[in-house]
Scaffold this motif. Structure first.
Motif, short mmCIF file in Angstrom:
data_model
loop_
_atom_site.label_atom_id
_atom_site.label_comp_id
_atom_site.label_asym_id
_atom_site.label_seq_id
_atom_site.Cartn_x
_atom_site.Cartn_y
_atom_site.Cartn_z
N MET A 178 48.77 106.97 45.16
CA MET A 178 47.94 106.70 46.34
C MET A 178 48.14 105.27 46.81
N MET A 179 47.83 105.03 48.08
CA MET A 179 47.61 103.67 48.50
C MET A 179 46.43 103.15 47.68
N HIS A 180 46.54 101.96 47.13
CA HIS A 180 45.47 101.43 46.28
C HIS A 180 44.22 101.23 47.13
N PRO A 181 43.12 101.94 46.82
CA PRO A 181 41.95 101.86 47.69
C PRO A 181 41.27 100.50 47.70
N CYS A 182 41.55 99.66 46.70
CA CYS A 182 40.97 98.31 46.69
C CYS A 182 41.71 97.36 47.62
N PHE A 183 43.03 97.52 47.71
CA PHE A 183 43.86 96.52 48.38
C PHE A 183 44.65 97.03 49.58
N ASN A 184 44.84 98.33 49.68
CA ASN A 184 45.73 98.87 50.71
C ASN A 184 45.07 100.07 51.37
N GLN A 185 44.19 99.79 52.31
CA GLN A 185 43.50 100.82 53.08
C GLN A 185 43.45 100.35 54.52
N VAL A 186 43.00 101.21 55.41
CA VAL A 186 43.05 100.89 56.84
C VAL A 186 42.24 99.64 57.16
N VAL A 207 44.88 89.37 50.53
CA VAL A 207 44.35 90.55 51.19
C VAL A 207 42.88 90.32 51.46
N ARG A 208 42.45 90.69 52.64
CA ARG A 208 41.04 90.62 53.02
C ARG A 208 40.56 92.03 53.34
N THR A 209 39.38 92.39 52.83
CA THR A 209 38.82 93.71 53.10
C THR A 209 37.40 93.58 53.62
N VAL A 210 37.01 94.52 54.46
CA VAL A 210 35.64 94.51 55.02
C VAL A 210 34.82 95.67 54.49
N ALA A 211 35.42 96.60 53.74
CA ALA A 211 34.68 97.75 53.25
C ALA A 211 35.41 98.35 52.07
N TYR A 212 34.65 98.82 51.10
CA TYR A 212 35.24 99.50 49.95
C TYR A 212 34.32 100.58 49.39
N MET A 213 33.07 100.29 49.13
CA MET A 213 32.19 101.17 48.37
C MET A 213 31.88 102.49 49.08
N THR A 214 31.75 102.46 50.38
CA THR A 214 31.36 103.65 51.13
C THR A 214 32.58 104.45 51.57
N ILE A 254 47.52 105.46 33.89
CA ILE A 254 47.33 104.78 35.17
C ILE A 254 48.34 103.64 35.27
N GLU A 255 48.92 103.49 36.43
CA GLU A 255 49.83 102.38 36.71
C GLU A 255 49.50 101.81 38.09
N GLU A 256 49.35 100.49 38.18
CA GLU A 256 49.23 99.81 39.45
C GLU A 256 50.57 99.16 39.75
N ARG A 257 51.07 99.40 40.96
CA ARG A 257 52.45 99.03 41.27
C ARG A 257 52.51 98.03 42.42
N ALA A 258 53.20 96.91 42.17
CA ALA A 258 53.42 95.89 43.20
C ALA A 258 54.91 95.59 43.28
N PHE A 276 53.61 89.33 47.98
CA PHE A 276 52.39 89.94 47.48
C PHE A 276 52.61 90.56 46.10
N SER A 277 53.42 89.89 45.27
CA SER A 277 53.80 90.45 43.97
C SER A 277 52.63 90.54 43.00
N GLU A 278 51.51 89.87 43.27
CA GLU A 278 50.33 89.94 42.40
C GLU A 278 49.29 90.93 42.91
N ILE A 279 49.57 91.62 44.01
CA ILE A 279 48.60 92.54 44.60
C ILE A 279 49.25 93.91 44.74
N PRO A 280 48.76 94.93 44.04
CA PRO A 280 49.41 96.25 44.07
C PRO A 280 48.98 97.08 45.27
N PRO A 281 49.92 97.48 46.12
CA PRO A 281 49.58 98.39 47.21
C PRO A 281 49.51 99.85 46.80
#
Length: 290
Positions: A178-186, A207-214, A254-258, A276-281
């Protein structure tokens, strides 16, 4: 400064289209739209994706291949197979593949691209939430199942997990990327900043996000210049995994991939790549039938 009372208000102020918050993980009202848009975008997707890209080659497939651990002769279900990219790879590993997608046009491209050397592959047009249709895919239990970068395109996922639990052999597993829901979403934004420190210019990427929990639905572009934006269905990790756990699965990998810092840069500086090698998409899960 405007005060946002919570995630629903943040979604209402988000910039990429009409993000719609939801109290559940299911968005059944969008099922027909998903089918219509993927049929409409199928030619563009097949032309752009072909036999893969960097996301497939570097991020998804190495983790998928390791977590699936395919043995020759195993029966594998490829869910939301698109143009058959992963189906062909599974077939070349010696698996017997049953593959399906909701979009008939996508399945036609998959059939055209598949050659005898790609192995034993059978393609079907099917909605992953059609539990009766899923039961009719094979008289034999599956050794494992795969869904590559597709669950966030599905308006509902609960029926799929229920079906898979009955379709898999005891000890069988389901691998999904999947696209990582913490770091790579719309509603996340990549950024780059430059500043001078002791006379040296330093660049910082994040990466900046404005929403995650909902959970929410938001339309976006999977590929540049695709004809129609598609619905994305964001689910936080706990909501996503709890669907599988309630169906009876246990999380077994589980694997997180960057992209590595040595990966060649893309055409744009602010895009997923070595900066962005420290942030997995991408994140890849394996859930096992207990």
């Amino acid at each position: 400064m405007a005060h946002l009372k919570g995630p629903v208000e943040a979604l209402a102020h988000a910039s990429p289209g009409e993000a719609q918050a939801h109290s559940d993980t299911a968005f059944p009202e969008y099922r027909q739209e998903v089918e219509r848009i993927w049929n409409h975008n199928s030619a563009h997707w097949d032309d752009y994706m072909g036999e893969g890209n960097d996301f497939v080659e570097v991020l998804c497939w190495p983790a998928i291949e390791e977590l699936l651990s395919i043995q020759p002769g195993q029966l594998v279900l490829d869910i939301a197979c698109g143009n058959g990219l992963t189906s062909r790879r599974l077939g070349r590993l010696g698996a017997r593949v049953v593959a399906f997608d909701i979009a008939q046009e996508m399945v036609e491209y998959a059939r055209k691209r598949s050659m005898p050397e790609d192995g034993d592959i059978r393609y079907f047009v099917l909605d992953a939430n059609d539990e009766e249709g899923m039961r009719g895919l094979s008289n034999e239990k599956f050794d494992c199942a795969l869904s590559n970068m597709a669950l966030f395109d599905m308006a509902e996922i609960e029926p799929l997990f229920r079906s898979l639990y009955s379709l898999l052999k005891p000890g069988g597993h389901f691998v999904f990327s999947m696209m990582h829901p913490c770091f790579n979403q719309v509603l996340t934004t990549l950024f780059g900043e430059r500043e001078e420190q002791d006379g040296v210019e330093v660049s910082t990427y994040g990466v900046r996000t404005v929403a995650y929990m909902t959970p929410y639905m938001c339309r976006g572009q999977a590929l540049r210049d695709q004809p129609l934006p598609q619905p994305y269905f964001h689910r936080p990790l706990d909501a996503l995994l709890n669907v599988g756990l309630r169906a009876g699965f246990v999380l077994s990998g589980i694997e997180e991939r960057a992209f590595p810092a040595t990966h060649p840069p893309g055409r744009r500086e602010i895009s997923w790549g070595p900066n962005f090698s420290e942030i997995p998409p991408v994140i890849v899960f394996r859930m096992k039938k207990s």
